[in-house]
Write an enzyme that holds these catalytic residues in place. Sequence first.
Site, PDB file in Angstrom:
ATOM      1  N   GLU A  33       0.841  -1.042   0.343  1.00  0.00           N
ATOM      2  CA  GLU A  33       0.222  -0.023  -0.307  1.00  0.00           C
ATOM      3  C   GLU A  33       0.730   1.026   0.171  1.00  0.00           C
ATOM      4  O   GLU A  33       1.939   1.319   1.116  1.00  0.00           O
ATOM      5  CB  GLU A  33      -1.233  -0.067   0.739  1.00  0.00           C
ATOM      6  N   GLN A  34       0.271   2.395  -1.315  1.00  0.00           N
ATOM      7  CA  GLN A  34       1.509   3.501  -1.088  1.00  0.00           C
ATOM      8  C   GLN A  34       1.270   4.198   0.212  1.00  0.00           C
ATOM      9  O   GLN A  34       2.316   4.809   0.649  1.00  0.00           O
ATOM     10  CB  GLN A  34       1.231   3.656  -2.549  1.00  0.00           C
ATOM     11  N   ARG A 107     -17.321   3.180   4.920  1.00  0.00           N
ATOM     12  CA  ARG A 107     -16.707   2.763   4.381  1.00  0.00           C
ATOM     13  C   ARG A 107     -15.253   3.023   5.199  1.00  0.00           C
ATOM     14  O   ARG A 107     -14.539   1.748   5.692  1.00  0.00           O
ATOM     15  CB  ARG A 107     -15.687   3.642   3.084  1.00  0.00           C
ATOM     16  N   TYR A 216     -29.066   7.717   3.828  1.00  0.00           N
ATOM     17  CA  TYR A 216     -29.123   7.192   4.411  1.00  0.00           C
ATOM     18  C   TYR A 216     -28.806   6.825   6.232  1.00  0.00           C
ATOM     19  O   TYR A 216     -27.278   7.676   5.775  1.00  0.00           O
ATOM     20  CB  TYR A 216     -28.824   5.066   3.665  1.00  0.00           C
ATOM     21  N   ASP A 296     -12.095  -2.006  -8.297  1.00  0.00           N
ATOM     22  CA  ASP A 296     -11.695  -0.524  -9.593  1.00  0.00           C
ATOM     23  C   ASP A 296     -11.226  -0.295 -10.525  1.00  0.00           C
ATOM     24  O   ASP A 296     -11.112  -0.163 -11.534  1.00  0.00           O
ATOM     25  CB  ASP A 296     -11.797   0.376  -9.052  1.00  0.00           C
TER      26      ASP A 296
END
Length: 394
Positions: A33-34, A107, A216, A296
């Site tokens: 991970e960067q 998230r 929501y 993605d």
Amino acid sequence: MSTPHALIVGAGIGGLSAALTLARSGWRITLVEQTAEPSEVGAGLQISPNASRVLLSLGLGEALEACACHPLALEMRSAQNGRLLSRMPLGESMRQRYGAPYLHLHRADLHGVLLQAARELAQIECVFNARVILVEQNASRVSLCIANGRELQADLLIGADGIHSLVRATLFGAEHARFTGCVAWRGVIPASRLRDADIPRSAALWLGPGAHFVHYYLRRGELLNFVAVTECEGWEVESWTQKGEYRELFDEFGDWPAPVSRIIEAADPAACFKWALFDRPPMPQWSQGRVSLLGDACHPTLPFMAQGAAMAIEDAAVLASCLRRSAAIPGALLEYEQLRRARTAEIQNTSRDNKRRYHYRGAAAWARDLAMPALQGALARKLDALYGYDPLRV
């Protein structure tokens, strides 16, 4: 026989899901991970049963329950007069029909649950502050070089490094993205600011001419998430962390029916974020040799079906299944790609179509709203195909 070793580039929701599913299938994982401090920006996610069943299979049910919100229904309303156009039960009916829950999650909360689970597995090594600058492979190994000079080698590499994927660019060259003419606003509001607004614990989708608004609850009802999409030219910054001018948001949505107007009033002007929506066509190929893509990086999806994160989680489960079935890694990656491309392309295309349907004007909007109750049966059948999909059994 040595333990197979996978490199996964990207420690977002898709990369972490892949690390967990592969580790539980007997793989050793190096997760690259960067960023120096792993975190997940953004706001709310809708995790439907097709994805939540994967998370439950990883033993994450208790941790998710501690931070999730279970919506009662999905309501679609007219932004012109507030009229209820359709209502689909969620809640317990989702679990009964599909065997898994429909969850609303912040998230950052989902990312935290996945990251903690990864850190608890000895098979997963996390390498942070590691910007990948080069990916190479031969018939037997794949390697990547990190900006600090370190080189990592493994049997397999998965690019889960998002819409601007370096792994994808290495395999297939520059992407072709098209600005949709839409920008999206997002924000999270403490529910305590909206006690007098009487907002039910349901997902709501408001349809207006050239715009729509979604809201929501998150975190067991402590927060309310909103996403507001409007058509706009001349602003094309594709970033989740770009702040927008609150006055623009207010001018666009401040006169919509309550509770939308109340949500806009309660939003923190310093914490409203704005990003341009770009469309990318389905890719005809995801894999080359021992390298493939996930989430993605290979099927970025417009946010008009709430399926972006769900598709990445599905990818992770199917990828693990394919690698369990075949010791030949290139063949397993091709099977994974073949099993996933049509479904993810359909989600991408339907999301694109939803943008058009949500933003109808005039007679087209009137006809859409009039027909919506009669289309409930057809919608239920489509949702059976979407939510009833079991990536654990593909």
